[in-house]
Design a protein around this motif. Structure first.
Motif, PDB file in Angstrom:
ATOM      1  N   LEU A   1       0.832  -1.205   0.000  1.00  0.00           N
ATOM      2  CA  LEU A   1       0.000   0.000   0.000  1.00  0.00           C
ATOM      3  C   LEU A   1       0.868   1.257   0.000  1.00  0.00           C
ATOM      4  N   ALA A   2       1.943   1.239   0.779  1.00  0.00           N
ATOM      5  CA  ALA A   2       2.857   2.384   0.800  1.00  0.00           C
ATOM      6  C   ALA A   2       3.532   2.562  -0.560  1.00  0.00           C
ATOM      7  N   ASP A   3       3.891   1.446  -1.202  1.00  0.00           N
ATOM      8  CA  ASP A   3       4.500   1.520  -2.535  1.00  0.00           C
ATOM      9  C   ASP A   3       3.531   2.103  -3.559  1.00  0.00           C
ATOM     10  N   ILE A   4       2.277   1.717  -3.477  1.00  0.00           N
ATOM     11  CA  ILE A   4       1.284   2.245  -4.422  1.00  0.00           C
ATOM     12  C   ILE A   4       1.159   3.757  -4.279  1.00  0.00           C
ATOM     13  N   VAL A   5       1.127   4.229  -3.053  1.00  0.00           N
ATOM     14  CA  VAL A   5       0.962   5.668  -2.824  1.00  0.00           C
ATOM     15  C   VAL A   5       2.227   6.432  -3.210  1.00  0.00           C
ATOM     16  N   SER A   6       3.391   5.951  -2.746  1.00  0.00           N
ATOM     17  CA  SER A   6       4.620   6.711  -2.974  1.00  0.00           C
ATOM     18  C   SER A   6       5.186   6.553  -4.377  1.00  0.00           C
ATOM     19  N   LEU A   7       5.017   5.395  -5.001  1.00  0.00           N
ATOM     20  CA  LEU A   7       5.600   5.159  -6.318  1.00  0.00           C
ATOM     21  C   LEU A   7       4.568   5.128  -7.440  1.00  0.00           C
TER      22      LEU A   7
ATOM     23  N   TYR B   1      13.509 -13.660 -10.322  1.00  0.00           N
ATOM     24  CA  TYR B   1      13.077 -12.788 -11.401  1.00  0.00           C
ATOM     25  C   TYR B   1      11.791 -12.061 -10.994  1.00  0.00           C
ATOM     26  N   PHE B   2      11.517 -10.978 -11.694  1.00  0.00           N
ATOM     27  CA  PHE B   2      10.258 -10.252 -11.532  1.00  0.00           C
ATOM     28  C   PHE B   2       9.375 -10.590 -12.721  1.00  0.00           C
ATOM     29  N   MET B   3       8.095 -10.705 -12.492  1.00  0.00           N
ATOM     30  CA  MET B   3       7.148 -10.890 -13.585  1.00  0.00           C
ATOM     31  C   MET B   3       6.542  -9.521 -13.871  1.00  0.00           C
ATOM     32  N   GLY B   4       7.016  -8.876 -14.922  1.00  0.00           N
ATOM     33  CA  GLY B   4       6.604  -7.511 -15.228  1.00  0.00           C
ATOM     34  C   GLY B   4       7.571  -6.522 -14.602  1.00  0.00           C
ATOM     35  N   LEU B   5       7.525  -5.309 -15.059  1.00  0.00           N
ATOM     36  CA  LEU B   5       8.392  -4.257 -14.543  1.00  0.00           C
ATOM     37  C   LEU B   5       7.985  -3.907 -13.113  1.00  0.00           C
ATOM     38  N   PRO B   6       8.907  -3.953 -12.150  1.00  0.00           N
ATOM     39  CA  PRO B   6       8.550  -3.587 -10.773  1.00  0.00           C
ATOM     40  C   PRO B   6       8.144  -2.115 -10.675  1.00  0.00           C
ATOM     41  N   ILE B   7       7.239  -1.828  -9.764  1.00  0.00           N
ATOM     42  CA  ILE B   7       6.769  -0.455  -9.608  1.00  0.00           C
ATOM     43  C   ILE B   7       7.908   0.458  -9.147  1.00  0.00           C
ATOM     44  N   THR B   8       8.901  -0.103  -8.462  1.00  0.00           N
ATOM     45  CA  THR B   8      10.047   0.717  -8.048  1.00  0.00           C
ATOM     46  C   THR B   8      10.849   1.181  -9.262  1.00  0.00           C
TER      47      THR B   8
END
Length: 104
Positions: free
Chosen positions: A11-17, A61-68
């Motif tokens: 949730l913090a990542d969604i708001v900040s990034l 690995y990541f599936m898709g580009l990370p939000i960071t």
């Protein structure tokens, strides 16, 4: 280490990034239908990407580009006060594509 902590971190990542860069760059760009869709899509696709990762974590690995990474690109554009709805739309789509990106 708890499930609550994982969800709170997302949730913090969604708001900040996701939401914060979208609002900032939407204020820099002239409002059109395309910019509105692109800047609404960015936090939405970021939330979907984080939800998919929380449900099914991956190792190595990541599936898709990370939000960071997407947020880093948005921040780099912000340094130069540059806003581009096409780049934002592209980053949004890359976050939910099934492309494997190796973890560093």
């Amino acid at each position: 280490n708890s499930e609550f902590g994982v969800e709170l971190d997302s949730l913090a990542d969604i708001v900040s990034l996701g939401v914060a860069p979208a609002l900032l760059f939407y204020s820099l760009e002239a409002p059109t239908v395309f910019t509105t869709i692109a800047f609404m899509l960015f936090p939405t696709m970021g939330a979907l990407r984080l939800a998919k990762f929380n449900v099914k974590p991956t190792k190595g690995y990541f599936m898709g580009l990370p939000i960071t990474a997407a947020g880093l690109v948005m921040a780099a554009m912000g340094i130069f006060l540059y806003s581009n709805a096409f780049v934002t739309f592209l980053l949004s789509i890359l976050m939910v594509t099934p492309v494997r990106i190796k973890k560093l």
